[in-house]
Enzyme design. Structure first.
Site, PDB file in Angstrom:
ATOM      1  N   ASP A 134      53.900  27.894  17.325  1.00 16.22           N
ATOM      2  CA  ASP A 134      54.798  26.734  17.202  1.00 16.22           C
ATOM      3  C   ASP A 134      54.191  25.600  16.374  1.00 16.22           C
ATOM      4  O   ASP A 134      54.244  24.432  16.774  1.00 16.22           O
ATOM      5  CB  ASP A 134      55.160  26.186  18.587  1.00 16.22           C
TER       6      ASP A 134
ATOM      7  N   GLU B 218      66.215  28.470  19.246  1.00 13.77           N
ATOM      8  CA  GLU B 218      65.251  27.415  19.574  1.00 13.77           C
ATOM      9  C   GLU B 218      64.543  26.998  18.290  1.00 13.77           C
ATOM     10  O   GLU B 218      64.904  27.407  17.191  1.00 13.77           O
ATOM     11  CB  GLU B 218      64.233  27.946  20.597  1.00 13.77           C
TER      12      GLU B 218
END
Length: 319
Positions: free
Chosen positions: A33, A203
């Site tokens: 991420d 997401e």
């Protein structure tokens, strides 16, 4: 003697050439991420420490002057500084405002409105921290428009208005941050959280502006699987509407799988890079993800060209 010198020279050549490219992954360790930023002519990457949720209780950061050599800044924040957080700190997003650095993060992986957790904010005087809790509580701790409060991204618009774009469970919201990042400014219709979910969204939101157009990017697929990927849409406003255009980042079975949850760097030389995580070939552990970088480009119509994920990475580039 000349022969020995030649041998030494030949062995040194690969080392020299390797120093001119980043290689992928760009630094060791299980990290995911990644959010990339440029602060004061330095590249910064803020990733998730990829481990089991009970172990994922801190964040490291990495800095570089040239995209090749990275310095690790250990534990810039952890749950000891965020009293309401106890597990699963992840997906940092950072911005600089009025001389302060604000780090937005998800914590506790809440599953409903009755659990404690959500999206928090921490603040520091330097990009490497240490960061302290800005609010003493989550900034977003409820499911608005069915969006799980995770995977936050802070977006600064052309008019200097800051937005929080976030959401998991296939729903994405955008909200206007107030001046000191302690809350939100309602829209003219009285709502605070507007849903901007495009088709295929799962997401990992990210947004940037290029030539007056708003590019909204997100991750699709399951984060533990090989088909995790990145798609995008374009609009004339950060509020959309965003119509899905297509995927631009995905696995290459000969290089790596699960390529997703990314960010984008644009430097003064008009070079574009995509920073993302992926899973090494043959790796079965869902948390075993590494941070990589590759070039990103556009066609004549402003559409993003599909990104080729590489083992080589990108060329050396000083700011």
């Amino acid at each position: 003697m000349k022969f020995n010198r030649l041998i030494i020279f030949l062995f040194a050549l690969p080392l020299f050439s390797q120093a001119q490219i980043s290689g992928n992954p760009i630094f060791p360790g299980w990290y995911a991420d990644p959010e990339a930023q440029i602060f004061d002519k330095t590249y910064w990457i803020y990733p998730t420490y990829s481990a089991k949720y009970k172990e994922q209780v801190f964040m490291d950061a990495f800095s570089s002057k040239d995209l090749i050599t990275w310095t690790k800044h250990e534990k810039i924040i952890d749950t000891s500084a965020i009293k309401w957080a106890n597990k699963a700190m992840w997906a940092p997003s950072i911005t600089k405002k009025d001389g302060k650095y604000y780090l937005f993060f998800g914590a506790n992986d809440i599953q409903n409105d009755n659990e404690i957790g959500g999206i928090g904010v921490a603040v520091a005087d330097k990009p490497e921290g240490p960061y302290k809790d800005h609010l003493g509580k989550p900034l977003v701790d409820k499911f608005y428009n069915k969006a799980q409060p995770i995977d936050q991204f802070v977006f600064k618009d052309k008019d200097n208005q800051y937005y929080l774009i976030y959401g998991g469970w296939s729903h994405c919201n955008i909200a206007k941050l107030n001046n000191d990042f302690t809350g939100f400014i309602p829209y003219s219709d009285g709502t605070t959280f507007k849903e901007i979910t495009p088709e295929g969204y799962v997401e990992g939101s990210f947004m940037f502006i290029r030539n007056g157009k708003y590019y909204f990017m997100w991750s699709e697929g399951g984060w533990t699987g090989p088909d995790y990927s990145v798609a995008y849409a374009m609009a004339d406003s950060p509020l959309g509407p965003f119509k899905r255009i297509g995927k631009i980042l995905k696995q290459d079975p000969e290089v790596a799988t699960g390529a997703g949850h990314h960010s984008v760097i644009h430097d003064a030389k008009d070079l574009w890079y995509i920073v993302y995580h992926r899973r090494p070939i043959g790796e079965k552990d869902g948390n075993h993800r590494v941070t990589c970088i590759d070039e990103m480009s556009f066609d004549k119509d402003g559409l993003i060209n599909p990104v080729k994920i590489t083992k080589e990475g990108v060329k050396k580039n000083k700011l």
